[in-house]
Design an enzyme around this catalytic site. Structure first.
Site, short mmCIF file in Angstrom:
data_model
loop_
_atom_site.label_atom_id
_atom_site.label_comp_id
_atom_site.label_asym_id
_atom_site.label_seq_id
_atom_site.Cartn_x
_atom_site.Cartn_y
_atom_site.Cartn_z
N THR A 15 40.61 30.95 38.10
CA THR A 15 41.61 30.60 39.10
C THR A 15 41.18 29.40 39.94
OG1 THR A 15 42.49 31.34 41.24
CG2 THR A 15 40.54 32.46 40.46
N GLU B 273 41.20 29.43 42.96
CA GLU B 273 40.49 29.98 44.13
C GLU B 273 38.98 29.77 44.05
OE1 GLU B 273 41.23 31.80 47.14
OE2 GLU B 273 43.16 30.85 46.86
N TYR C 88 37.71 37.44 46.62
CA TYR C 88 38.32 37.27 45.29
C TYR C 88 37.80 35.99 44.62
CZ TYR C 88 42.11 35.95 42.02
OH TYR C 88 42.83 35.54 40.92
N LYS D 90 35.59 35.64 41.15
CA LYS D 90 36.08 34.84 40.02
C LYS D 90 35.11 33.70 39.69
CE LYS D 90 40.21 36.58 38.83
NZ LYS D 90 40.59 37.01 37.47
P1 NAP Z 1 48.90 40.89 38.34
O1 NAP Z 1 50.37 40.76 38.14
O2 NAP Z 1 48.37 41.32 39.66
O3 NAP Z 1 48.36 41.90 37.20
C1 NAP Z 1 47.09 42.46 37.26
C2 NAP Z 1 46.91 43.40 36.08
O4 NAP Z 1 45.61 43.99 36.15
C3 NAP Z 1 47.92 44.58 36.06
O5 NAP Z 1 48.24 44.85 34.72
C4 NAP Z 1 47.08 45.71 36.63
O6 NAP Z 1 47.52 47.00 36.24
C5 NAP Z 1 45.74 45.40 36.00
N1 NAP Z 1 44.61 46.05 36.67
C6 NAP Z 1 44.23 45.90 37.96
N2 NAP Z 1 43.14 46.63 38.21
C7 NAP Z 1 42.81 47.26 37.06
C8 NAP Z 1 41.79 48.17 36.68
N3 NAP Z 1 40.88 48.60 37.55
N4 NAP Z 1 41.75 48.62 35.39
C9 NAP Z 1 42.69 48.21 34.50
N5 NAP Z 1 43.70 47.36 34.81
C10 NAP Z 1 43.75 46.89 36.07
O7 NAP Z 1 48.16 39.52 37.99
P2 NAP Z 1 48.73 38.22 37.21
O8 NAP Z 1 49.45 37.37 38.18
O9 NAP Z 1 49.39 38.65 35.96
O10 NAP Z 1 47.37 37.47 36.88
C11 NAP Z 1 46.61 37.78 35.71
C12 NAP Z 1 45.15 37.37 35.93
O11 NAP Z 1 45.10 35.96 36.21
C13 NAP Z 1 44.47 38.05 37.11
O12 NAP Z 1 43.11 38.25 36.76
C14 NAP Z 1 44.55 37.03 38.23
O13 NAP Z 1 43.49 37.20 39.14
C15 NAP Z 1 44.45 35.73 37.46
N6 NAP Z 1 45.15 34.58 38.04
C16 NAP Z 1 46.45 34.67 38.42
C17 NAP Z 1 47.09 33.55 38.92
C18 NAP Z 1 48.53 33.59 39.33
O14 NAP Z 1 48.97 32.66 40.03
N7 NAP Z 1 49.30 34.58 38.89
C19 NAP Z 1 46.39 32.32 39.04
C20 NAP Z 1 45.07 32.29 38.63
C21 NAP Z 1 44.45 33.40 38.11
P3 NAP Z 1 48.65 47.81 37.08
O15 NAP Z 1 49.99 47.35 36.51
O16 NAP Z 1 48.33 49.22 36.76
O17 NAP Z 1 48.51 47.45 38.53
O1 G4F Z 2 51.25 34.05 47.18
P1 G4F Z 2 49.87 34.15 47.71
O2 G4F Z 2 49.42 35.50 48.14
O3 G4F Z 2 48.93 33.52 46.61
P2 G4F Z 2 47.41 32.99 46.64
O4 G4F Z 2 46.65 33.51 47.79
O5 G4F Z 2 47.44 31.51 46.49
O6 G4F Z 2 46.80 33.66 45.32
C1 G4F Z 2 47.48 33.62 44.07
O7 G4F Z 2 47.17 32.43 43.38
C2 G4F Z 2 45.78 32.28 43.02
C3 G4F Z 2 45.63 30.95 42.29
O8 G4F Z 2 45.22 29.97 43.20
C4 G4F Z 2 45.40 33.44 42.12
F1 G4F Z 2 44.11 33.31 41.73
C5 G4F Z 2 45.59 34.75 42.84
O9 G4F Z 2 45.32 35.81 41.93
C6 G4F Z 2 47.06 34.86 43.27
O10 G4F Z 2 47.86 34.97 42.12
O11 G4F Z 2 49.70 33.19 48.98
C7 G4F Z 2 49.99 31.81 48.92
C8 G4F Z 2 49.94 31.23 50.33
C9 G4F Z 2 48.67 31.58 51.10
O12 G4F Z 2 48.20 30.43 51.77
C10 G4F Z 2 49.12 32.60 52.13
O13 G4F Z 2 48.36 32.58 53.33
O14 G4F Z 2 51.03 31.77 51.10
C11 G4F Z 2 50.54 32.11 52.39
N1 G4F Z 2 51.41 33.13 52.97
C12 G4F Z 2 52.16 32.97 54.10
N2 G4F Z 2 52.82 34.10 54.37
C13 G4F Z 2 51.60 34.37 52.51
C14 G4F Z 2 52.50 34.99 53.39
N3 G4F Z 2 51.10 35.01 51.42
C15 G4F Z 2 51.50 36.29 51.21
N4 G4F Z 2 51.05 36.94 50.12
N5 G4F Z 2 52.37 36.93 52.07
C16 G4F Z 2 52.89 36.33 53.18
O15 G4F Z 2 53.65 36.92 53.92
#
Ligand code: NAP
Ligand code: G4F
Length: 331
Positions: free
Chosen positions: A132, A134, A156, A160
């Site tokens: 990520t 992050e 987090y 990562k």
């Molecule tokens: P997500 O929607 O939060 O999905 C997380 C998945 O992990 C769900 O299937 C969840 O299962 C499973 N999980 C969590 N804890 C577990 C455990 N202890 N054992 C087995 N399964 C578990 O995340 P996503 O947005 O699809 O992202 C996928 C991956 O990419 C994550 O590792 C995230 O950190 C990384 N990532 C995401 C983004 C983004 O912007 N989306 C960006 C960079 C990296 P449940 O359905 O049971 O909760």
């Molecule tokens: O949507 P967010 O919670 O995403 P964030 O923190 O960027 O993380 C996501 O992207 C990462 C990739 O860079 C992944 F690795 C990670 O797993 C996840 O998918 O927050 C985005 C921004 C932050 O700056 C937060 O402070 O939105 C700001 N924010 C403002 N109000 C809020 C809110 N975020 C959340 N979740 N809820 C609020 O009410």
């Protein structure tokens, strides 16, 4: 050609569900690891689980948890995957300040467990690790590339960064096929409801239909590089199809603020956002990453991947999906 078998951790998540659809279309047998929960419904893949032509034929689910090494090892042995997509774990950055230990175990140690299982059982398996933006945290340069220093600012991000570097070590030390996808934020109608884009899209739709009266947010000035999840899972797949394992930044190269997202979302439903949006510092994080914007030149050149659609289209897609859900529930 031998059948391609994919094993996905996190199959029920946003990315896992889109990746499953992509792999099934490409003729893979897809195996997913799901946690035991009190509810059998797994909303994002329920349509696939209910499809008798798919479930039990090309899609299979196995109970397991990232903390349970014995079960992970057994599933891996029984499935015999050619590709392992490791997507699972607690993925909310804000929450990682509240539950740092389990976050670090899932995002960090679980990756080590899986790398060791692969090293022991089948070192030629292609391994994808969900890294990520992050990891860059308080970024030393902008935009960031695969070479940018890791300076995470959240539990987090630290976990990562640990897993990303371990993946590199296993690639370099044991010659394993391990790729880090360094993905920037990617969103969709399947995004979890406590991430800011889905929270905003949902609220805009609900306020426009009289179901909610306001939207309470944290920091509106935060900026992120937001892309579409459906495009990003293609990038994930492409990494494992290339001849050489490597790390790739996946991003749009454009940053927008939370305020921009809010403005665009309320515009879709034709409402003045300032009337409805309230600020509550309870949603602020102890520290935010800075200047997170990705340079995706490497994946563009090497794997011919590029993001699709504009920021405005992404916002529109998410808000319209919410409106459609509300309309369906009404009828
Ligand atoms: P997500 O929607 O939060 O999905 C997380 C998945 O992990 C769900 O299937 C969840 O299962 C499973 N999980 C969590 N804890 C577990 C455990 N202890 N054992 C087995 N399964 C578990 O995340 P996503 O947005 O699809 O992202 C996928 C991956 O990419 C994550 O590792 C995230 O950190 C990384 N990532 C995401 C983004 C983004 O912007 N989306 C960006 C960079 C990296 P449940 O359905 O049971 O909760
Ligand atoms: O949507 P967010 O919670 O995403 P964030 O923190 O960027 O993380 C996501 O992207 C990462 C990739 O860079 C992944 F690795 C990670 O797993 C996840 O998918 O927050 C985005 C921004 C932050 O700056 C937060 O402070 O939105 C700001 N924010 C403002 N109000 C809020 C809110 N975020 C959340 N979740 N809820 C609020 O009410």
């Amino acid at each position: 050609m031998a059948e391609k078998i994919a094993l996905i951790t996190g199959i029920t998540g946003q990315d896992g569900s889109y990746l499953t659809e992509l792999l099934l279309q490409k003729g893979y047998a897809v195996h997913g690891i799901v946690r035991r929960t009190s509810n059998l419904l797994r909303s994002r893949i329920e349509h696939l689980r209910r499809d008798a032509k798919i479930y039990g034929k090309t899609l299979f689910l196995h109970y397991g948890d990232l903390s349970d090494t014995t079960t992970l090892r057994r599933i891996f042995r029984e499935v015999g995957p050619s590709e392992l997509y490791h997507l699972a774990g607690q993925s909310h950055v804000g929450l990682s300040f509240e539950i740092p230990e389990s976050t670090c175990d899932e995002a960090g140690m679980a990756t080590l467990r899986l790398l060791e299982i692969v090293r022991d059982q089948s070192p030629s398996v292609k391994f994808y690790h969900a890294s990520t933006s992050e990891i860059f945290g308080n970024a030393s340069e902008s935009p960031q590339t695969e070479e940018t220093a890791m300076r995470p600012t959240s539990p987090y991000g630290c976990a990562k960064a640990f897993a990303t570097q371990l993946a590199r070590v296993y690639r370099q030390s044991y010659g394993m096929f391990v790729c880090n996808g360094i993905l920037y934020n990617h969103e969709s109608p399947r995004r979890g409801e406590n991430f800011v884009t889905r929270k905003v899209a949902r609220a805009a739709a609900r306020i426009s239909r009289g179901l909610d009266v306001d939207l309470v947010l944290g920091n509106l000035e935060s900026k992120r590089d937001w892309g579409r999840a459906q495009d990003y899972v293609v990038a994930i797949w492409l990494m494992l199809q290339h001849g050489k394992p490597d790390d790739y930044v996946v991003a749009t190269g454009e940053a927008h603020s939370v305020r921009d997202f809010v403005e665009a979302a309320f515009k879709v439903v034709d409402l003045p956002w300032k009337k409805y949006v309230k600020r509550d510092p309870a949603f602020d994080r102890p520290i935010e990453p800075t200047r997170l914007v990705g340079c995706a030149d490497k994946i563009r050149k090497t794997l011919a991947w590029k993001p699709n659609g504009s920021f405005e289209q992404l916002v529109r897609e998410m808000v319209e999906a919410e409106v459609e859900t509300i309309e369906k529930l009404k009828s």
